[in-house]
Design a protein around this motif. Structure first.
Motif, PDB file in Angstrom:
ATOM      1  N   ASP A   1       0.544   3.949  -2.971  1.00  0.00           N
ATOM      2  CA  ASP A   1       0.095   5.321  -2.661  1.00  0.00           C
ATOM      3  C   ASP A   1       1.134   6.342  -3.081  1.00  0.00           C
ATOM      4  O   ASP A   1       0.798   7.400  -3.632  1.00  0.00           O
ATOM      5  CB  ASP A   1      -0.174   5.461  -1.155  1.00  0.00           C
ATOM      6  CG  ASP A   1      -1.430   4.706  -0.726  1.00  0.00           C
ATOM      7  OD1 ASP A   1      -2.179   4.256  -1.619  1.00  0.00           O
ATOM      8  OD2 ASP A   1      -1.637   4.564   0.497  1.00  0.00           O
ATOM      9  N   ALA A   2       2.408   6.045  -2.817  1.00  0.00           N
ATOM     10  CA  ALA A   2       3.473   7.003  -3.139  1.00  0.00           C
ATOM     11  C   ALA A   2       3.548   7.241  -4.650  1.00  0.00           C
ATOM     12  O   ALA A   2       3.695   8.382  -5.102  1.00  0.00           O
ATOM     13  CB  ALA A   2       4.815   6.487  -2.619  1.00  0.00           C
TER      14      ALA A   2
ATOM     15  N   ASP B   1       0.829  -1.218   0.000  1.00  0.00           N
ATOM     16  CA  ASP B   1       0.000   0.000   0.000  1.00  0.00           C
ATOM     17  C   ASP B   1       0.856   1.258   0.000  1.00  0.00           C
ATOM     18  O   ASP B   1       0.527   2.248  -0.672  1.00  0.00           O
ATOM     19  CB  ASP B   1      -0.907   0.033   1.243  1.00  0.00           C
ATOM     20  CG  ASP B   1      -2.086  -0.919   1.105  1.00  0.00           C
ATOM     21  OD1 ASP B   1      -2.412  -1.285  -0.049  1.00  0.00           O
ATOM     22  OD2 ASP B   1      -2.659  -1.299   2.135  1.00  0.00           O
ATOM     23  N   GLY B   2       1.963   1.222   0.730  1.00  0.00           N
ATOM     24  CA  GLY B   2       2.832   2.392   0.827  1.00  0.00           C
ATOM     25  C   GLY B   2       3.426   2.774  -0.518  1.00  0.00           C
ATOM     26  O   GLY B   2       3.434   3.956  -0.900  1.00  0.00           O
TER      27      GLY B   2
ATOM     28  N   ALA C   1       1.137   6.949  -6.777  1.00  0.00           N
ATOM     29  CA  ALA C   1      -0.054   7.698  -7.191  1.00  0.00           C
ATOM     30  C   ALA C   1       0.128   9.180  -6.905  1.00  0.00           C
ATOM     31  O   ALA C   1      -0.177  10.027  -7.748  1.00  0.00           O
ATOM     32  CB  ALA C   1      -1.281   7.159  -6.456  1.00  0.00           C
ATOM     33  N   HIS C   2       0.655   9.516  -5.724  1.00  0.00           N
ATOM     34  CA  HIS C   2       0.775  10.924  -5.321  1.00  0.00           C
ATOM     35  C   HIS C   2       1.991  11.604  -5.913  1.00  0.00           C
ATOM     36  O   HIS C   2       1.942  12.780  -6.253  1.00  0.00           O
ATOM     37  CB  HIS C   2       0.800  11.019  -3.791  1.00  0.00           C
ATOM     38  CG  HIS C   2      -0.520  10.703  -3.169  1.00  0.00           C
ATOM     39  ND1 HIS C   2      -0.739   9.563  -2.410  1.00  0.00           N
ATOM     40  CD2 HIS C   2      -1.708  11.349  -3.223  1.00  0.00           C
ATOM     41  CE1 HIS C   2      -2.003   9.533  -2.028  1.00  0.00           C
ATOM     42  NE2 HIS C   2      -2.612  10.603  -2.502  1.00  0.00           N
TER      43      HIS C   2
ATOM     44  N   ASP D   1      -0.563   4.742 -11.530  1.00  0.00           N
ATOM     45  CA  ASP D   1      -1.261   3.692 -10.788  1.00  0.00           C
ATOM     46  C   ASP D   1      -0.541   2.364 -10.997  1.00  0.00           C
ATOM     47  O   ASP D   1      -0.603   1.782 -12.078  1.00  0.00           O
ATOM     48  CB  ASP D   1      -2.703   3.592 -11.287  1.00  0.00           C
ATOM     49  CG  ASP D   1      -3.469   2.470 -10.593  1.00  0.00           C
ATOM     50  OD1 ASP D   1      -2.945   1.897  -9.606  1.00  0.00           O
ATOM     51  OD2 ASP D   1      -4.576   2.150 -11.057  1.00  0.00           O
TER      52      ASP D   1
ATOM     53  N   SER E   1      -1.107  -0.212  -8.921  1.00  0.00           N
ATOM     54  CA  SER E   1      -1.821  -1.170  -8.057  1.00  0.00           C
ATOM     55  C   SER E   1      -2.008  -2.530  -8.722  1.00  0.00           C
ATOM     56  O   SER E   1      -2.124  -3.547  -8.041  1.00  0.00           O
ATOM     57  CB  SER E   1      -3.174  -0.600  -7.630  1.00  0.00           C
ATOM     58  OG  SER E   1      -3.961  -0.294  -8.767  1.00  0.00           O
TER      59      SER E   1
END
Ligand code: ZN
Length: 198
Positions: A130-131, A126-127, A133-134, A139, A141
């Motif tokens: 998320d990183a 997840d880390g 994506a931001h 993406d 995932s």
């Protein structure tokens, strides 16, 4: 912007030679290296001792010596081990290399090595998702199987990777598959899992 050069490398491409035959080429390649073992380990520069430690454990020749042909070109090696060096030593990244190594030289042992204080134990799926994506608007995932992204528990990661290799379509059933933890402080290898061929 993409830029390409137009250098011709055909002279150094086996399949572009005038008398090329894929079958004969493969026979010739088989004699260029006595491959027994492929070791998959982390690209962390601190763990460069892993292949030598695995070679001692398995009685392999490493790094071996270069063998010259009649023209003095570097044509082969006495090494019996090939290295696949990837983030965390996760087996997912090594599967194609195992298939190619088998096809060209034949292989007996696949050894997956994870190591203590590995960067892959410092983050979670997840880390990193998320990183990306931001920070990059990307993406990832669905880019990689979650179980192969990082390491939360060495027994779990090695059991997963040994099973992944064992069940991969591009890996012969005849290979033995092993999972080890390498202690970065002592250089010691500890076997966590093994799956010997029937
Ligand atoms: Zn590492």
């Amino acid at each position: 912007m993409l830029t390409t050069t137009h250098v011709n490398f055909d002279h150094a491409t086996f399949s572009k030679q005038p008398d090329y035959s894929e079958k004969d080429m493969r026979k010739e390649f088989a004699g260029l290296m006595p491959l027994r073992t492929i070791v998959i380990y982390c690209y962390d520069p601190r763990v460069k001792g892993i292949p030598a430690a695995v070679a001692r454990e398995f009685g392999d020749t490493y790094p071996g010596e270069v063998i010259l042909d009649a023209d003095g070109n570097e044509a082969g090696t006495s090494a019996s081990m090939l290295e696949v060096v990837v983030a965390g030593g996760r087996a997912m990244d090594g599967l194609r290399s195992i298939s190619v190594g088998q096809h060209l030289f034949g292989v007996e042992n696949i050894v997956v090595v994870h190591h203590t204080h590995c960067g892959a134990t410092s983050f979670t799926p997840d880390g990193i998702i998320d990183a990306f994506a931001h920070e990059h608007g990307k993406d990832i995932s669905n880019a990689y199987p979650r179980e192969s992204i990082s390491i939360a528990d060495f027994n779990d990661s090695l059991q997963h990777d040994v099973a992944l290799v064992r069940n991969a379509p591009g890996v012969p059933n005849s290979v033995n598959v092993y999972g080890y933890v390498y202690d970065i402080d002592t250089g010691e290898l500890t076997k966590a899992v093994e799956d010997i061929a029937d």
